[in-house]
Design a protein around this motif. Structure first.
Motif, PDB file in Angstrom:
ATOM      1  N   ALA A 157      25.384  44.388  -8.361  1.00 42.31           N
ATOM      2  CA  ALA A 157      25.459  43.478  -7.556  1.00 42.31           C
ATOM      3  C   ALA A 157      24.234  43.622  -6.583  1.00 42.31           C
ATOM      4  N   ILE A 158      24.191  45.132  -6.098  1.00 38.95           N
ATOM      5  CA  ILE A 158      23.136  45.571  -5.293  1.00 38.95           C
ATOM      6  C   ILE A 158      21.898  45.050  -5.920  1.00 38.95           C
ATOM      7  N   ASP A 159      21.565  45.429  -7.082  1.00 39.91           N
ATOM      8  CA  ASP A 159      20.090  45.232  -7.551  1.00 39.91           C
ATOM      9  C   ASP A 159      19.896  43.744  -7.734  1.00 39.91           C
ATOM     10  N   ALA A 160      21.225  42.855  -8.126  1.00 43.84           N
ATOM     11  CA  ALA A 160      20.823  41.138  -8.413  1.00 43.84           C
ATOM     12  C   ALA A 160      20.527  40.742  -6.600  1.00 43.84           C
ATOM     13  N   CYS A 161      21.046  41.417  -5.876  1.00 40.94           N
ATOM     14  CA  CYS A 161      21.029  40.943  -4.236  1.00 40.94           C
ATOM     15  C   CYS A 161      19.534  40.894  -3.997  1.00 40.94           C
ATOM     16  N   GLU A 162      19.125  42.258  -4.402  1.00 43.04           N
ATOM     17  CA  GLU A 162      17.431  42.495  -3.769  1.00 43.04           C
ATOM     18  C   GLU A 162      16.706  41.336  -4.733  1.00 43.04           C
ATOM     19  N   ARG A 163      17.012  41.207  -6.051  1.00 43.18           N
ATOM     20  CA  ARG A 163      16.121  40.161  -6.930  1.00 43.18           C
ATOM     21  C   ARG A 163      16.451  38.757  -6.264  1.00 43.18           C
ATOM     22  N   MET A 164      17.499  38.605  -6.048  1.00 41.94           N
ATOM     23  CA  MET A 164      17.849  37.348  -5.603  1.00 41.94           C
ATOM     24  C   MET A 164      17.125  36.901  -4.281  1.00 41.94           C
ATOM     25  N   LEU A 165      17.145  37.844  -3.214  1.00 42.61           N
ATOM     26  CA  LEU A 165      16.588  37.662  -2.129  1.00 42.61           C
ATOM     27  C   LEU A 165      15.071  37.526  -2.287  1.00 42.61           C
ATOM     28  N   ASN A 166      14.242  38.309  -3.335  1.00 40.57           N
ATOM     29  CA  ASN A 166      12.795  38.160  -3.381  1.00 40.57           C
ATOM     30  C   ASN A 166      12.609  36.797  -4.092  1.00 40.57           C
ATOM     31  N   GLN A 167      13.545  36.154  -4.864  1.00 42.43           N
ATOM     32  CA  GLN A 167      13.337  34.815  -5.545  1.00 42.43           C
ATOM     33  C   GLN A 167      13.341  33.748  -4.177  1.00 42.43           C
ATOM     34  N   LEU A 168      14.359  34.116  -3.605  1.00 40.56           N
ATOM     35  CA  LEU A 168      14.568  33.012  -2.123  1.00 40.56           C
ATOM     36  C   LEU A 168      13.429  33.201  -1.479  1.00 40.56           C
ATOM     37  N   ALA A 169      12.881  34.625  -1.017  1.00 45.46           N
ATOM     38  CA  ALA A 169      11.660  34.536  -0.345  1.00 45.46           C
ATOM     39  C   ALA A 169      10.508  33.693  -0.848  1.00 45.46           C
ATOM     40  N   TRP A 170      10.206  34.075  -2.071  1.00 41.83           N
ATOM     41  CA  TRP A 170       9.036  33.567  -2.632  1.00 41.83           C
ATOM     42  C   TRP A 170       9.035  31.844  -3.045  1.00 41.83           C
ATOM     43  N   TRP A 171      10.130  31.214  -3.276  1.00 41.19           N
ATOM     44  CA  TRP A 171      10.510  29.866  -3.271  1.00 41.19           C
ATOM     45  C   TRP A 171      10.556  29.407  -2.029  1.00 41.19           C
ATOM     46  N   GLY A 172      11.020  30.105  -1.044  1.00 41.37           N
ATOM     47  CA  GLY A 172      11.167  29.648   0.436  1.00 41.37           C
ATOM     48  C   GLY A 172       9.700  29.292   0.969  1.00 41.37           C
ATOM     49  N   ARG A 173       8.694  30.409   0.857  1.00 45.33           N
ATOM     50  CA  ARG A 173       7.424  30.268   1.092  1.00 45.33           C
ATOM     51  C   ARG A 173       6.759  29.189   0.311  1.00 45.33           C
ATOM     52  N   THR A 174       6.812  29.157  -0.618  1.00 45.66           N
ATOM     53  CA  THR A 174       6.296  28.084  -1.570  1.00 45.66           C
ATOM     54  C   THR A 174       6.421  26.691  -1.114  1.00 45.66           C
ATOM     55  N   LEU A 175       7.934  26.435  -1.139  1.00 46.70           N
ATOM     56  CA  LEU A 175       8.189  25.069  -0.869  1.00 46.70           C
ATOM     57  C   LEU A 175       8.039  24.742   0.822  1.00 46.70           C
ATOM     58  N   ARG A 176       7.952  25.814   1.492  1.00 44.45           N
ATOM     59  CA  ARG A 176       7.750  25.380   2.894  1.00 44.45           C
ATOM     60  C   ARG A 176       6.378  24.905   3.104  1.00 44.45           C
ATOM     61  N   THR A 177       5.537  25.541   2.331  1.00 48.64           N
ATOM     62  CA  THR A 177       4.076  25.309   2.244  1.00 48.64           C
ATOM     63  C   THR A 177       3.794  23.973   1.684  1.00 48.64           C
ATOM     64  N   ALA A 178       4.458  23.780   0.626  1.00 48.41           N
ATOM     65  CA  ALA A 178       4.234  22.410   0.034  1.00 48.41           C
ATOM     66  C   ALA A 178       4.836  21.263   0.764  1.00 48.41           C
ATOM     67  N   ARG A 179       5.935  21.472   1.328  1.00 43.78           N
ATOM     68  CA  ARG A 179       6.546  20.468   1.990  1.00 43.78           C
ATOM     69  C   ARG A 179       5.711  19.853   3.350  1.00 43.78           C
ATOM     70  N   ALA A 180       4.903  21.020   3.797  1.00 39.78           N
ATOM     71  CA  ALA A 180       3.828  20.884   5.166  1.00 39.78           C
ATOM     72  C   ALA A 180       2.812  20.196   4.458  1.00 39.78           C
ATOM     73  N   VAL A 181       2.240  20.334   3.375  1.00 36.29           N
ATOM     74  CA  VAL A 181       0.925  20.028   2.748  1.00 36.29           C
ATOM     75  C   VAL A 181       1.228  18.500   2.210  1.00 36.29           C
ATOM     76  N   ASP A 182       2.248  18.401   1.516  1.00 45.46           N
ATOM     77  CA  ASP A 182       2.542  17.260   0.883  1.00 45.46           C
ATOM     78  C   ASP A 182       4.149  16.872   0.940  1.00 45.46           C
ATOM     79  N   PRO A 183       4.593  15.968   1.917  1.00 50.63           N
ATOM     80  CA  PRO A 183       6.072  16.022   1.822  1.00 50.63           C
ATOM     81  C   PRO A 183       6.683  15.510   0.498  1.00 50.63           C
ATOM     82  N   TYR A 184       8.021  15.988   0.305  1.00 49.31           N
ATOM     83  CA  TYR A 184       8.617  15.697  -0.813  1.00 49.31           C
ATOM     84  C   TYR A 184       8.795  14.255  -0.781  1.00 49.31           C
ATOM     85  N   PRO A 185       8.690  13.620  -2.208  1.00 49.93           N
ATOM     86  CA  PRO A 185       8.858  12.204  -2.236  1.00 49.93           C
ATOM     87  C   PRO A 185      10.224  11.812  -2.488  1.00 49.93           C
ATOM     88  N   GLY A 186      11.250  12.627  -2.394  1.00 51.23           N
ATOM     89  CA  GLY A 186      12.467  12.196  -2.726  1.00 51.23           C
ATOM     90  C   GLY A 186      13.221  11.440  -1.563  1.00 51.23           C
TER      91      GLY A 186
END
Length: 186
Positions: A157-186
């Motif tokens: 669980a401790i290892d999975a938590c670290e990996r999950m937080l790394n993934q959340l950080a990557w996706w969070g940064r990536t999608l925040r930038t994408a939403r700012a540059v090109d708003p989501y069309p949904g």
């Protein structure tokens, strides 16, 4: 360093005898050493969201918090092979505020550790146009995994938590930038 990502941690269980605070406190402790996150907690036990999905000041405030978030993590139990009704109400109480944002799951329960609930949630969040990160944290027989202090020695669980937080950080940064540059069309 970029502006920290606003991560809202949603505590799903509302039962009086819930184990959620133990798991949530442990997870929040893991987040304390992660400067890339600015963390808030949305405890569904404290949020009076109407099951009829009507408009209320509380729903408006909830949506405002969701709109300001860059990412989400859900702490969920598993009840009868599914996730709590309070979480479904929360998910259905908003629409656009969830879109193009990542979500991770920390689950707990009996033998399955809440994994059946998480797999159902992955279907629901996909419909909300969210990105479910692949890694999740699971505590089978959760009450046996935590010490009286709230600490755990569950290495998986401790290892999975670290990996999950790394993934959340990557996706969070990536999608925040994408939403700012090109708003989501949904």
């Amino acid at each position: 360093m970029d502006t920290p990502l606003r991560l809202e941690v949603i505590v799903a269980s509302t039962r009086p005898e819930r184990f959620a605070p133990v798991v949530a406190d442990w997870f929040l402790g893991a987040l304390a050493s992660r400067p890339e996150f600015d963390t808030g907690v949305l405890d569904l036990r404290e949020l009076p969201l109407p099951v009829e999905l009507t408009e209320t000041p509380q729903v408006d405030a909830f949506r405002t918090r969701l709109a300001a978030a860059d990412a989400f993590a859900v702490i969920t139990s598993e009840y009868n092979h599914g996730y709590p009704a309070s979480l479904k109400t929360a998910l259905d109480s908003a629409k656009h505020e969830w879109r193009a944002k990542p979500i991770g799951f920390v689950s707990y329960g009996g033998l399955s550790g809440g994994l059946r609930a998480v797999e159902q949630l992955r279907q629901v969040v996909a419909e909300l146009h969210m990105v479910s990160v692949r890694e999740s944290v699971s505590f089978a027989q959760a009450k046996r995994r935590f010490e009286a202090s709230g600490a755990t020695t569950d290495g998986a669980a401790i290892d999975a938590c670290e990996r999950m937080l790394n993934q959340l950080a990557w996706w969070g940064r990536t999608l925040r930038t994408a939403r700012a540059v090109d708003p989501y069309p949904g």
